[in-house]
Structures are given as C-alpha cells and as structure tokens.
Design an enzyme around this catalytic site. Sequence first.
Site, short mmCIF file in Angstrom:
data_model
loop_
_atom_site.label_atom_id
_atom_site.label_comp_id
_atom_site.label_asym_id
_atom_site.label_seq_id
_atom_site.Cartn_x
_atom_site.Cartn_y
_atom_site.Cartn_z
N TRP A 1 -31.95 42.45 12.08
CA TRP A 1 -31.28 43.28 13.10
C TRP A 1 -31.64 42.83 14.50
O TRP A 1 -30.79 42.79 15.39
CB TRP A 1 -31.58 44.77 12.88
CG TRP A 1 -30.94 45.25 11.62
CD1 TRP A 1 -31.57 45.58 10.45
CD2 TRP A 1 -29.54 45.37 11.35
NE1 TRP A 1 -30.65 45.92 9.50
CE2 TRP A 1 -29.40 45.80 10.02
CE3 TRP A 1 -28.39 45.17 12.11
CZ2 TRP A 1 -28.15 46.03 9.42
CZ3 TRP A 1 -27.14 45.40 11.53
CH2 TRP A 1 -27.03 45.82 10.21
N ASP B 1 -34.72 49.67 19.03
CA ASP B 1 -33.70 50.02 18.04
C ASP B 1 -34.41 50.76 16.91
O ASP B 1 -34.99 50.15 16.03
CB ASP B 1 -33.02 48.74 17.52
CG ASP B 1 -32.09 49.03 16.34
OD1 ASP B 1 -31.95 50.22 15.97
OD2 ASP B 1 -31.51 48.07 15.81
N LYS C 1 -29.43 57.11 8.76
CA LYS C 1 -30.65 57.09 7.94
C LYS C 1 -31.37 58.44 8.05
O LYS C 1 -31.34 59.21 7.12
CB LYS C 1 -31.58 55.93 8.36
CG LYS C 1 -31.02 54.55 7.97
CD LYS C 1 -30.43 53.87 9.13
CE LYS C 1 -30.23 52.38 9.06
NZ LYS C 1 -29.56 51.77 7.95
C1 LIG Z 1 -32.42 48.54 12.42
C2 LIG Z 1 -30.91 48.58 12.41
N1 LIG Z 1 -30.23 48.29 13.54
C3 LIG Z 1 -28.89 48.31 13.57
C4 LIG Z 1 -28.14 48.63 12.46
C5 LIG Z 1 -26.64 48.64 12.55
O1 LIG Z 1 -26.19 49.95 12.59
P1 LIG Z 1 -24.62 50.29 12.61
O2 LIG Z 1 -24.08 49.86 11.28
O3 LIG Z 1 -24.61 51.77 12.82
O4 LIG Z 1 -23.99 49.53 13.71
C6 LIG Z 1 -28.80 48.95 11.27
C7 LIG Z 1 -28.01 49.29 10.08
O5 LIG Z 1 -28.45 49.50 9.00
C8 LIG Z 1 -30.22 48.91 11.24
O6 LIG Z 1 -30.89 49.21 10.11
#
Ligand SMILES: Cc1ncc(COP(=O)(O)O)c(C=O)c1O
Length: 365
Positions: free
Chosen positions: A107, A177, A201
Amino acid sequence: MECLPLSRGHNFSAGPAALPEAVLRRAQAELLEWGTSGASVMEVSHRGKEFMAMAEQAEADLRGLLAIPANYKVLFLQGGATQQFAQIPMNLARPEQRADYIVTGDWGEKAVREAGSLVRAQVSATSAANNYTALPPRADWDLDPASAYVHYTPNETIRGVEFHEVPDVGGVPLIADMSSTILSRRIDVSRFGLIYAGAQKNIGPSGLVVLIVREDLLERCPSTLPKIFSFAEHAAQNSLLNTPNTFGWYLAGLVFQWLKAEGGLAVIEQRNRRKAETLYDFIDTSDFYANPVDRAARSWMNVPFTLADSALDAAFLQQSRDAGLLALKGHKLVGGMRASLYNAVEQASVDALVDFMRDFARRNG
Ligand SMILES: Cc1ncc(COP(=O)(O)O)c(C=O)c1O
C-alpha cells in the site's frame, strides 16, 4: 426474495471485513424506519435535522474514542483510501516540493507511485529488500526537514507488518494511512499531521473515508484545486459539500457507539493483543505453519501464514470454509493464508481457527 437461514461464519476477511454483529442487528432493526424519520436512513436528506444530528454524534463519538484534540478537523469523505494517495499531495505539497514516503509494503508502494505524478515523492526508507518482512531501522531513514510531509502506513494489510510505535520525524507533518489499524488501539493523534482510513476494516462499509487533519495544514490547500478535491472546502462545509455516503456514515456511527459500549480503545487494544498473541503463539510452536515477519513488526490485525507444503493449500481452504472459517486465502501477491483479526473478530473465532489449524496439521503433518 427468499429469506435464507442465518449461518454467519467466523469472518477473517481482510476487507471489506467483519462488522460487529450487534451493529448489523441494529441496522437491520431500523432499516425500514430510522428513528422518527418515517423512512430508512438511505432515504432521507443529508441536510435534514435527523441526519445532521446523527452525523454530529458520530463525529463526537469518534473524537471521544481517539481523544482527538480540538485543533483537528474530522472529515467523512468518499473515494476510498486510494483517492487519498492523490488527494494528500494535491492538498499538502506544491508540485516542486519534496514529500517523504516510508514504504513498508504494497500500500505504501501504491501511495508513493500515485504521489509521484503530482509532487517530488521520494522513497526515503523501504524494506523492499527483505520482502517487506521487517521495518527499515529509523536511523536509516533519509528524511529532509524541508519536505512537505512524511507519509507511512502504520499497518500493511497484505504482508501483515505493523509499526508498534509512532516514528519520530521531527517537525515535518506525519501522515498515516491507518486503513487497517485505526481504532484497533489507542493512539496519540497529536503526533500526526493527518490520519486517513478507508472504512471497510474497523469502521464500516467501503467507500467511506475518515480523515483527521490538523487545522493549520488546511491553509496549504491550493485555492486553485477543484472544490471536490480540497480538504479545506470539505472542512468548511462539514463534509457536506456534496451528498455524502449517508449509509456509510450512519453505520460508522453505530460502530463508534459499539466501541464505546465495549469500553473504548483501552479494552479493544487488550482484546486485539490477545487475539494476535493466540494465533502467533500457535504458529510459532508449530512446525507445520510459519509466519515470515520480524516479531517486533508483526501486525495485530493481519496475520499471513504459510503451510509447510503449499500443495495442501487448496485442501486447507476448502476444509476451513466447510468448518465455517471464512476468507483465509492470502493476498494474490503473497499466496498462502491470511487471517485478519479486526475489532469485530472475536477471541472465540481465533480460538476456533487455532483448533482447526491444529487438527489440520495433525491430519496432514
Ligand atoms: C493500508 C491500506 N491502504 C489503502 C487501501 C485501499 O483502500 P480503498 O480500497 O478503500 O481505496 C487498503 C485496502 O485494503 C489498505 O489496506
């Protein structure tokens, strides 16, 4: 439509993930008629008295849970955490300015890649060389005190790597994040310039993003930005610049109420620690299962593990599913298994998983 008998499993999904059953039952009970509105929460105006009161209460409850200082704004946005990978550099850095990224997983990689088309995004530390199984030592981080911000991912959902301390980055605003760790433990919000999290989550349904930003940083938002992308505009309009994700906001509010009723984050933190210890302790004492992550950086929320013989993976997944243990397949980048232990996953579910794993190992080891 027919009503099927209820057979909810032990849900280890990485996201969208398990929600507290009490919250789902409450939402079910008031789905057709919400409060005195004579309609469902999805069918009323977001500018009406009832919705606004609910929205304010949700924010107040979140502020209480996380002890958010008064000089921080709380925003309820849309577009997922991924949209924030772009929106943060758009709002908080000038195109020619450097922004530091600490990359400890997939991520973080995505975040820095997206920012790279908008600002001078720099990978200032990474644990890619060890396949994201440990954190890069703080002493090795190449930070620039003139950077617009330092971005990191406190919990990397895919490989299960978590910071258990907030890193010290001096006076540069720290951006986190927290999609897969928010509300799993107490945090000191004042250590951060901005925190953001996709809801799916520990907060509620996907599509909603909770963003907590220190007020002074809003002065950086360029007035040339389209309003819909500007944090300052969203803050000025209390997240009602356009029609918000009303159902998501409502459900998040119910989750916040549930967290309060359970005793708040001090209690939740103890539970999460115990759930994670239960699973890691079992994995570590078994020679059939393994987790590759440095013990000091193991995630409380996402526990990836492998079987001694990957030829048994399909049987493990089928039999665990048959036993009511859901969504244990690892992310496609990693393979193997992953059990996500978010707030709504109960100790009894972790115990059931360990019992199954022990039995599977005995039968196949
Ligand atoms: C740590 C993290 N950041 C970003 C995201 C992306 O999130 P979204 O699908 O809501 O854009 C996720 C998705 O699982 C994640 O676990």
